[in-house]
Scaffold this motif. Structure first.
Motif, PDB file in Angstrom:
ATOM      1  N   VAL A 257       1.010  -1.204   0.122  1.00 38.46           N
ATOM      2  CA  VAL A 257      -0.163   0.045   0.078  1.00 38.46           C
ATOM      3  C   VAL A 257       0.824   1.113  -0.136  1.00 38.46           C
ATOM      4  O   VAL A 257       1.731   1.243   0.689  1.00 38.46           O
ATOM      5  N   GLY A 259       1.085   5.519  -0.545  1.00 39.03           N
ATOM      6  CA  GLY A 259       0.189   6.725  -0.910  1.00 39.03           C
ATOM      7  C   GLY A 259       1.337   7.910  -0.975  1.00 39.03           C
ATOM      8  O   GLY A 259       2.407   8.015  -0.682  1.00 39.03           O
ATOM      9  N   ALA A 260       0.782   9.033  -1.605  1.00 32.72           N
ATOM     10  CA  ALA A 260       1.749  10.194  -1.824  1.00 32.72           C
ATOM     11  C   ALA A 260       1.018  11.256  -2.274  1.00 32.72           C
ATOM     12  O   ALA A 260      -0.054  11.225  -2.680  1.00 32.72           O
ATOM     13  N   VAL A 261       1.322  12.492  -1.757  1.00 27.22           N
ATOM     14  CA  VAL A 261       0.929  13.905  -2.204  1.00 27.22           C
ATOM     15  C   VAL A 261       1.966  14.606  -2.925  1.00 27.22           C
ATOM     16  O   VAL A 261       2.997  15.041  -2.454  1.00 27.22           O
ATOM     17  N   ARG A 332      -2.397  10.522  -4.447  1.00 31.90           N
ATOM     18  CA  ARG A 332      -2.226   9.485  -4.843  1.00 31.90           C
ATOM     19  C   ARG A 332      -2.434   8.251  -3.746  1.00 31.90           C
ATOM     20  O   ARG A 332      -1.494   8.191  -3.137  1.00 31.90           O
ATOM     21  N   LEU A 333      -3.293   7.193  -4.171  1.00 31.80           N
ATOM     22  CA  LEU A 333      -3.082   6.137  -3.185  1.00 31.80           C
ATOM     23  C   LEU A 333      -3.112   4.798  -3.931  1.00 31.80           C
ATOM     24  O   LEU A 333      -4.083   4.913  -5.008  1.00 31.80           O
TER      25      LEU A 333
END
Lengths: 434, 344
Positions: A257, A259-261, A332-333
């Motif tokens: 898993v 995620g990012a920004v 974004r995940l």
């Protein structure tokens, strides 16, 4: 003689039209959807959980510290090119090239495709060199995004040539824009209590920001002349930065898993030293000059923009030059399931958090993709859909270090006018575990 | 989880501050000054004004400034103000060749195509009916030969004379008439300025022009001067400037067909009946642009002023060629009928 000239012009105009439109094809709505790498594109953009090594630098920085990543990896030039156009389909453009030889009914049909005008857009993204070593990553990328509208009457002018005595040509809703910039990125990630956290700092080096506009024709009934002004305002240079933050973890050995920004904080300051290109096409040029000649003459008019000494059309053309010419924040995940070592099934959700036209055009998208590797061969397929009805079907393969990805893009606007496009990417990449 | 992730993301971004669009590096309120030489040049204000001087417009070098200004009160007598005003100095400078002045305006309303520049220099109001209008970019442009303070107005209704069908025979109201048994001593006209518009002036155009436009109108026509009759001989002149605005079928631009005329009598013979005044041998000079020979014509003809039904009119027309659909060239015509005063 007059007839001969007119016929010649039709061909030239058709050529001009073809050149312009193919340029648009070869080069926005697609701009944002265009993933940086061929593997990512091949899986429909669902790559957050799959990216490892150099692929993480521009996408999911936290993945650099995942324990199953390579010790080092290197991505050579990855080139992604995409283009889209609203209204006509690819087959229509093939016919447009031979417009003069078509039957009247087909000519009418093609003209009808431009009843509401059209817009073409292109995107070029090239992470030229990306490198990772352990939890560190470095990359340099070049991006170019652009679009141009084409009014119904301008399309008709290109296809049919100028018709004497007509005063109903309206081309003032014809605009273009383009932005190019370099992106130098440095990433670092660290595993803390089983959760990898990381970030990528970007130094943005703006190259050019362009806004162009075609103005309404001036018709002199007495002199039997028509003139049209095409004006471009250009900013060259500037500076900028942005920061991406991310986190990733593996709740199960086969599950990732991530995620990012991207662009949590960012600032792009385009240069305020502007240049202007101001070209007037008169009847003689419209009738006799070749498209290349017109382009050369247009470019030759470039001069520094002095706001105390320009016609008003220059201010009009410059009006939206800087409008949203910056990077939007995008969250974004993604999740990737790897039931076998060479099999990956992934899904991503991307959500645009702020305005900005230098990246994602889709506000929200959901992507799914699958990758199956077999010895030196890897196959990928994916699908991506946006909240506004756009969708993208993708595929790709790897053969040794060579990666290739393609995608077909489609979106319909409120008026049920379809925007269609293609994206193609290729690149070389390699990684190594010790 | 998704919701939490995106909320957290949004909080992160909020903490990072969203970038706003850069502003253009133009100061819309600044006064701009540039030197203009005999070679010509352009002086502009990002606030919405630009003036282009052709070669030879000024002698020597002149410091020209363009600055936002308050709209002079007198301008409102010309119509509804639709733009900011700009002062272009040195005020009252007379140019040897006309400079093109462009002003930004708000192109709203069905009469926006009639937008016209109006200027004041040394207290004298000038209305520029020969204005070119681009509705899509909101720019009105005209040629000026004198600097001053300018704004764009939508002309008052009395200053706009819409085109009539070329075959129409509009009755022009009686201005004045020489009574029975009286002899005409002067043929005079003085109309067009604010408060004294050319009531009754009619414009006609040939069908091939009307085919190429959505609408047409004479805007701010100005007709002045008089012909004096002494004995049976007439002398003097009547001048007319009646720019014809044509709203092209594109619905986005309006151009001008210029119309300037000078009717000169030099001791020409007058005959008068109960229905007509006829002045033989009048020199009719009709042209397009006032300062060029474009489309100019000159002929000696009889000036006929109809007195029937108590009307007095002078008709002036202008012929020129236009390109028509299909590529051919045809002769086109515009004409104005102007009420004149016949004084005993």
């Amino acid at each position: 003689m007059m007839l001969q000239t007119t016929e010649t012009m039709k061909k030239v105009n058709t050529l001009a039209f073809g050149t312009v439109t193919l340029l648009l094809l070869g080069a926005g709505q697609v701009d944002a959807q265009i993933p940086a790498g061929p593997r990512e594109l091949g899986m429909g953009g669902a790559y957050m959980g799959v990216a490892r090594g150099y692929e993480s630098v521009f996408l999911a920085p936290a993945n650099l510290a995942l324990l199953d990543g390579p010790n080092w990896s290197l991505g050579f030039p990855q080139v992604a090119v995409g283009g889209s156009v609203s209204g006509p389909e690819l087959t229509d453009f093939i016919d447009i090239v031979d417009y003069d030889d078509l039957e009247d009914s087909r000519q009418d049909e093609l003209l009808g495709l431009f009843d509401n005008g059209t817009e073409g857009s292109f995107a070029f993204r090239a992470p030229l060199l990306t490198f990772s070593s352990g939890s560190f990553g470095l990359g340099v990328s070049y991006s170019a995004l652009g679009s141009h509208t084409l009014s119904q009457d301008l399309a008709e002018l290109f296809l049919e040539g100028y018709e004497d005595g007509r005063t109903d040509y309206s081309v003032g809703d014809t605009y273009g824009q383009r932005a190019t910039f370099w992106d130098f990125a440095a990433s670092y990630a660290r595993n803390i209590a089983g959760i990898s956290v990381g970030g990528t700092a970007h130094y943005i080096m703006p190259r050019t920001l362009v806004r162009t506009r075609l103005f309404e024709p001036q018709v002199d009934l007495e002199a039997q002349d028509v003139t049209v002004n095409y004006v471009g305002v250009i900013s060259k240079g500037g500076s900028g930065y942005s920061l991406d933050l991310g986190a990733a973890f593996k709740p199960h050995p086969s599950l990732t898993v991530s995620g990012a920004v991207s662009n949590v904080t960012s600032q792009i300051n385009w240069s305020e030293d502007l240049y202007v290109r101001d070209f007037t096409l008169d009847r003689d040029i419209i009738d006799n000059a070749t498209p290349q000649d017109i382009l050369n003459r247009y470019e030759a008019t470039e001069a520094p923009l002095d706001p105390t000494a320009v016609p008003l059309r220059v201010f009009e053309a410059a009006e939206l030059l800087y409008d949203e010419a910056y990077l939007p924040a995008v969250s974004r995940l993604g999740v990737a399931w790897s039931p076998a070592a060479r099999t990956h099934i992934a899904a991503d959700v991307h959500n645009k958090l702020t305005e900005g036209r230098l990246a994602e055009a889709w506000d929200q998208r959901i992507s799914v993709g699958v990758q199956q590797s077999l010895w030196i061969l890897g196959l990928r397929a994916g699908y991506s859909t946006a909240n506004d009805g756009g969708n993208m079907v993708t595929g790709g393969f790897s053969l040794g270090p060579l990666d290739v990805g393609v995608a077909k893009y489609q979106q319909k606007d409120a008026g049920d006018i379809a925007t269609r496009g293609w994206i193609a990417t290729f690149g070389l990449g390699m990684d190594q575990n010790f | 989880m998704l919701r939490k992730f995106f909320v957290l993301s949004a909080m992160l971004v909020a903490a990072g501050c969203e970038q706003e669009s850069q502003s253009l590096p133009f100061d819309v309120n600044a006064t701009t000054t540039s030197s203009v030489s005999t070679q010509g040049g352009v002086v502009s204000s990002p606030g919405g004004a630009s003036v282009s001087f052709p070669q030879g417009a000024v002698s020597g070098t002149v410091q020209v400034s363009v600055a936002p200004s308050t709209v002079p009160a007198a301008v409102t007598s010309s119509g509804t103000v639709a733009s900011d005003a700009f002062k272009i100095e040195p005020e009252n400078t007379t140019l040897a060749k006309a400079a093109e002045l462009e002003l930004k305006f708000s192109p709203s309303g069905s009469n926006a195509w009639l937008a016209s520049l109006v200027g004041i220099s040394s207290g004298v109001l000038r209305e520029y009916g020969a204005t070119r209008v681009d509705l899509s970019s909101g720019v009105a442009a005209t040629d000026v030969t004198r600097l001053g303070t300018f704004a764009v107005v939508i002309p008052e209704a009395a200053a706009v004379h819409r085109v009539q069908d070329s075959t129409s025979n509009v009755e022009i109201p009686l201005v004045a008439a020489v009574g029975p048994g009286q002899t005409t001593r002067t043929i005079s006209v003085d109309c067009g300025n604010p408060g004294d518009r050319c009531t009754g002036l009619t414009l006609t155009a040939s069908q091939n022009i009307l085919n190429q436009v959505e609408d047409a109108a004479a805007v701010y026509p100005l007709v002045t001067d008089q012909i004096t009759i002494s004995g049976s001989l007439a002398s003097g002149q009547i001048t007319a400037n009646a720019p014809v605005r044509v709203f092209l079928e594109s619905g986005t631009t309006a151009e001008t067909i210029e119309f300037n005329a000078k009717l000169t009598a030099q001791n020409d013979v007058v005959t008068e009946t109960s229905t007509q005044v006829r002045v033989a041998g009048v020199l009719f000079e009709v042209s397009g642009s006032a300062d060029s020979e474009t489309g100019a014509s000159s002929e000696i003809a009889t000036l006929i002023i109809n007195k029937s039904s108590g009307n007095g009119t002078v008709v002036i027309d202008r012929d020129f060629d236009i390109t028509v659909s299909g590529g051919g060239t045809e002769s086109a015509n515009v004409a104005i009928a102007v009420p004149v005063q016949l004084n005993p």
